[in-house]
Design an enzyme around this catalytic site. Structure first.
Site, PDB file in Angstrom:
ATOM      1  N   LYS A  65       1.380  -1.045  -0.055  1.00 44.31           N
ATOM      2  CA  LYS A  65      -0.209  -0.026   0.110  1.00 44.31           C
ATOM      3  C   LYS A  65       0.830   1.189   0.165  1.00 44.31           C
ATOM      4  O   LYS A  65       1.603   1.331   0.175  1.00 44.31           O
ATOM      5  CB  LYS A  65      -1.006   0.367   0.935  1.00 44.31           C
ATOM      6  CG  LYS A  65      -0.717   0.115   3.083  1.00 44.31           C
ATOM      7  CD  LYS A  65       0.787   0.202   3.173  1.00 44.31           C
ATOM      8  CE  LYS A  65       0.798   1.991   3.139  1.00 44.31           C
ATOM      9  NZ  LYS A  65       1.806   2.157   4.125  1.00 44.31           N
ATOM     10  N   TYR A  96      -4.614   4.622   6.679  1.00 44.75           N
ATOM     11  CA  TYR A  96      -4.818   3.195   7.550  1.00 44.75           C
ATOM     12  C   TYR A  96      -6.230   4.060   7.552  1.00 44.75           C
ATOM     13  O   TYR A  96      -7.065   3.003   7.962  1.00 44.75           O
ATOM     14  CB  TYR A  96      -3.808   3.101   8.428  1.00 44.75           C
ATOM     15  CG  TYR A  96      -2.583   2.556   7.872  1.00 44.75           C
ATOM     16  CD1 TYR A  96      -3.113   0.647   8.146  1.00 44.75           C
ATOM     17  CD2 TYR A  96      -1.723   2.410   7.825  1.00 44.75           C
ATOM     18  CE1 TYR A  96      -2.380  -0.213   7.908  1.00 44.75           C
ATOM     19  CE2 TYR A  96      -0.444   1.590   7.188  1.00 44.75           C
ATOM     20  CZ  TYR A  96      -0.526   0.609   7.462  1.00 44.75           C
ATOM     21  OH  TYR A  96      -0.080   0.072   6.954  1.00 44.75           O
TER      22      TYR A  96
END
Ligand code: NAD
Length: 371
Positions: free
Chosen positions: A137, A222
């Site tokens: 990510k 996140y």
């Protein structure tokens, strides 16, 4: 309140104690099943930096995922990793010649763990070589690049998975199970706090050409992703404000601190903070009309702790990367459907939200999202 205070005392104590343990010593659940004789997912890691080191170490605990290849621009790293993980020379490549993995039957998948801006080009090369793509990510630095990766993997008939390790974490999954079971009632609010104080000003994370953005692209993602899986919906609007106290360290294109609000179709709102300049920010809070849930730490490497209005959640501590890689092996080899998706389409949604956050912060206006 008393229970909650005791719980918070317990987690700060255990987090401090366990974080002193070296390496992966904190693992309590997962160990490789050495007797496993089925098909393993044989993985080459591309980019042998800090996170790759953690992933490789975690993979020694895997049953179904196995490190079998290395791709790096640094011959000395290849040599050290070969010795440590017993990787034959025929499975080692550099950035110029790794298209040749196409002909290497020891490698099923490549896990891309390089700076963000390199992910798209590398993923497309791996797909063209006919290998399964696992990518860190953020999947890429723009929605356009993310879409190109998805297209390339579809064309090559390979899977594209993104390293959302929290999607396999037991406390996180339990809160999602409880939310789906109606335990919290109608969801009204989520708070996501994601941040740390970043060090070395010369690192790629602070170079927009390699990072594609600042804290949002690194740690703030996140809270974006967490808001979506904790609430269980995708946001329809975003409103963001950026603050920058150190414009020398955080150059144009690198957000230092971003506060953002998200609105969800069911009426819930999220309020989140992403920063490269504050510590102690790793907490998710989900509120509903009948109860609440907290994760704290929510996404860091220290043991995840969960709590609801009924008390602490008692689930095992796992090595996130080991569980992730075994689960990804099952997704690729068996077509297993994870509770929370980790595919390219899932990762693209986060990029769409992040682009909306940047647009809102720049324009000072609320931005509608279609994701
Ligand atoms: P790192 O700097 O430690 O490692 C990056 C690696 O890429 C190094 O080995 C470096 O040599 C190599 N590299 C190849 N081309 C490069 C170039 N042009 N410039 C700089 N380095 C180059 O970084 P990291 O912390 O390992 O992060 C790598 C990726 O992993 C990032 O996308 C990051 O977001 C992701 N990450 C994910 C997690 C997680 O918990 N899922 C944690 C940390 C990092």
């Amino acid at each position: 309140m008393d229970t909650r205070r005791k719980f918070l005392q317990k987690i700060s104590g255990s987090a401090i104690g366990l974080s002193l343990l070296p390496g992966l010593g904190m693992a309590t659940r997962l160990t490789a099943d050495k007797t496993f004789s089925g098909k393993t997912l044989n993985v080459a890691i591309l980019g042998l930096g800090n996170y790759a080191t953690r992933v490789a170490e975690a993979m020694t605990l895997c049953t179904r995922a196995k490190l079998t290849g290395l791709i790096s621009g640094t011959p000395s790293k290849i040599a050290a990793w070969q010795a440590k993980y017993n990787i034959p020379a025929k499975n080692c490549y550099n950035y110029d010649n790794y298209d040749a993995i196409q002909d290497n039957s020891d490698i099923d998948a490549v896990y891309i763990i390089t700076p963000n801006a390199l992910h798209a080009e590398e993923a497309i090369r791996v797909a063209k070589a006919g290998k399964q793509v696992i990518c860190e990510k953020p999947m890429a630095i723009s929605v356009k690049e993310g879409e190109e990766m998805i297209d390339a993997c579809k064309k090559a008939h390979v899977k594209l998975l993104v390293g959302y390790r929290m999607h396999f974490e037991p406390h996180t999954l339990e809160i999602i199970r409880l939310r789906k079971a109606g335990e919290f009632g109608k969801i009204t609010f989520f708070q996501g706090l994601s941040g740390f104080t970043i060090g070395d000003p010369s690192q790629w994370r602070l170079n927009p050409k390699l990072s594609g953005g600042g804290s949002m692209m690194d740690i703030g993602i996140y809270s974006v992703n967490g808001s979506r899986y904790m609430i269980g919906e995708d946001p329809v609007w975003v409103n963001a404000v950026e603050t920058k106290n150190d414009p020398v360290k955080f150059v144009a294109g690198i957000d230092e601190t971003m506060q953002f609000q998200l609105g969800f179709p069911g009426g819930a709102v999220a309020s989140c903070l992403s920063t490269y300049s504050m510590n102690n920010l790793d907490r998710f809070f989900l509120d509903g009309v009948n109860g609440f849930a907290e994760l704290h730490p929510a996404t860091g490497y220290d043991p995840t702790e969960g709590f609801t209005h009924k008390g602490p959640l008692n689930f095992p501590t796992t090595v996130h990367q080991a569980v992730q890689m075994d689960e990804m092996a099952a997704i690729i080899l068996d077509g297993k459907q994870p509770v929370l998706p980790v595919d390219g389409e899932e990762a693209l949604k986060d990029l769409k939200v992040i682009e909306g956050i940047y647009k809102s912060a720049k324009s000072g206006k609320t931005v509608n999202l279609t994701i």
